[in-house]
Design a protein around this motif. Sequence first.
Motif, PDB file in Angstrom:
ATOM      1  N   SER A 637      20.661   0.093  61.930  1.00 16.98           N
ATOM      2  CA  SER A 637      20.187   1.228  61.624  1.00 16.98           C
ATOM      3  C   SER A 637      21.172   2.299  62.010  1.00 16.98           C
ATOM      4  N   ASP A 638      21.519   3.390  60.995  1.00 14.97           N
ATOM      5  CA  ASP A 638      22.592   4.399  61.479  1.00 14.97           C
ATOM      6  C   ASP A 638      23.981   3.510  61.842  1.00 14.97           C
ATOM      7  N   LYS A 677      14.780   2.420  65.593  1.00 16.43           N
ATOM      8  CA  LYS A 677      14.055   3.624  64.674  1.00 16.43           C
ATOM      9  C   LYS A 677      14.469   4.767  65.451  1.00 16.43           C
ATOM     10  N   ASP A 678      15.118   5.831  64.824  1.00 16.55           N
ATOM     11  CA  ASP A 678      15.006   7.172  65.574  1.00 16.55           C
ATOM     12  C   ASP A 678      15.736   7.063  66.840  1.00 16.55           C
TER      13      ASP A 678
END
Length: 747
Positions: A637-638, A677-678
């Motif tokens: 992620s990211d 996530k986030d």
Amino acid sequence: MDRLGAGGMGVVYLARSLWGRKYAVKLIRSEHAADPEFRTRFRREVAAARRVSGAFTAPVVDADPDGDPPWLATLYVPGPSLAQRVETSGCIQDGRELAIFAGQLAEALRAIHREGLVHRDLKPGNILIAEDGPRVIDFGITRAVTDSRRITKSGASLGTPPFMAPEQFREGADGLEVTAASDVFALGAVVAYAAMGHSPFEGGPGEGSDPLIVAYRVVYEEPRLDGLPPELAALVTSCLEKDPAGRPTLETVECMAATAAGTPPDQATVEFLLPQRDRTPTVLDFTGRIAPGGVHDSIGKRPEILHGLSTVAAPSRVGSRDGAAPELGALDGSRAPRRRRRRWIAAAAVAVAAVGAGIGVWGAFLRDRPSADSEAKEDRKKPAAPWEINLAHIGVANAIQSEFRCTGAADKDLLCTLGEAILKVNSANGTVRWRIDQRTSAESEFVGMAEFDGAVYAQAHKTARHQSDGIVAVDLVTGHVKRRYAVPKPSGPLVVTDSGVLVRSGSKELRLLNAQSPRTLARWEVDSGEIEEVASNGKKVLVTASGRDDWGDWHMEETNSSLGTHLMMAFAEGEEAPRPPLSPIGNGTDTYYFAGGTNGMGHKEVYRSAPDGNGTGMDFWRRTPLNPATDMPMAASDDFVFAPSTDGTITAIDCRRDRVAWRKDSGAHGISEVTAKDGKLFLSDAQGRLHTLDALTGRHLSTGAPHRGSMDADSQHYAPPPVVAGKYVYVVTQGNTLYRTPLPTGN
């Protein structure tokens, strides 16, 4: 022996057989006995009650619906009603005791529902507290689930408003009907009553309980649960969902109750329900109105012998101190219960008048309800309840060993895989909406599943009608097959792109499936070798292929999502080139991440591929070593890759700089796979606790409550990653449960 009380349909006597067995005998009032419609309903009541049996219900031993007067005999249950128990000894505040009570009620209702019946009037007066647990009584207004005929007149609502489900007030409107889910709602209200002393839709002491106001609250307002033990909050709140489809099944309620109780209950634990004084004998009055002192009533005649059951005349008047009979249904003649009963009687009178005028009192009162749009907006604002289910109840014997895992669906439910089966799980309560079982042939591999444009794509189930290999598209909502695709020798995993779903056919070909019709939109073959892995960032597709000729050990190719444009080809050459097998981890906008360097102890390297870069060969790859290696799946992620290890440590790799950003102990013994996530990492431990970490720094943010489930943790296996969807996290535990909990808010 004694007259125990009276209710709306008749008088109840305590009787005994020639051999000393005690029974409760109800004699029907003459005005009801003369009503053919009532006779029909009573005849059905008897037939229904005869079929029901269970540990927490009371059996009918004899009856004569056609007698003069009609009568019914059940086993006598020595013990007060729940209403009496709460009035005389106070509320039940111990969470474990209340959880056991809730589980026993659920078991009783399951016995009723097994016979295709709905109780329709579960309330504190219809629950008797015996030494070995509660007994649910009063099947006087049950209805066969499969019987579409209405015996009651149009507009009449049967039940007790504080314990009725919303659909009971609006039955027939908007297609609503009373089902088994209505009893689940009542169960939640009854459990709340046991803890608080009043229904969650009634005002507290001194606020009054006007039935029309209560009805409005049931239909439109959230329950008031102040004073409910916190361990019962998830169970009660989920039962009190306005939408019947959002309520848990009784099996789920039992699992939630067992979890709240902490350990399996035994029969000795139910004595807490009985008041610590002389226990007043109580009777099964199938109207649900139970009076320990009895209510004076003249029935006209009372036979001395009823099919071997002898009765003894009782005093003519019992009840209040002045000798006058208490109000119908009052428990001890005290004023507060009388005032409340007057409201129900008054409401009943209004209902009768409304029926006579051709309208329903509840429909008239509630007809100015909010619009569907405003209701939908309000529903989106409502906080949904946490829950936990025993996965064995939905056919998962051992979630960890059978690799049961879930992902979030577009409609906010869960899509879960179990071997070759796919289950759609209701995110509101953990019930299964539908299930499909795939059957692969000897020539094809299991392809898994993928969701795209309102459908779930999976392996075709071979039947007598459909013998060829292929893929099916299943409707996300109903689970019904929408389309079948003929795909020779399909293999997975399925890959979703912006253009549709990709599936391998044989060892060299990719096919793009049409989301609108059962045909293939495009086909694409690798130039050389056989397909190893397929990854997509939506717009582009990257394929790694093994080499079988002078092209080298392996190479990679890239195409657009519609398979119409070949974008590039690169070869892996030299000692530093990655070697298969490579396992896709995830991707960025124009970057793909792979786990590699398998050495028998797990993956020891993370590779970043950027095919849009300039150059050839290894210019497309960047390598970051892992120390120690990990044998667990990674998450991306990211521009970060997160590699958990079975010792509880997590390594974060900054793929923009191709270096390790941090490596820390997660604090999770028996760590699960991780979800990113986030800006946060989510994982669970062997005790089912949810842990959250800051993804940028590895700082530990929160640890949730344990969820040990129904079996011991398996040290040889790890749990799947938690699912983060909206404001909730869904966790599969080592103890074979699945639970939902609010998204942690810690910083």
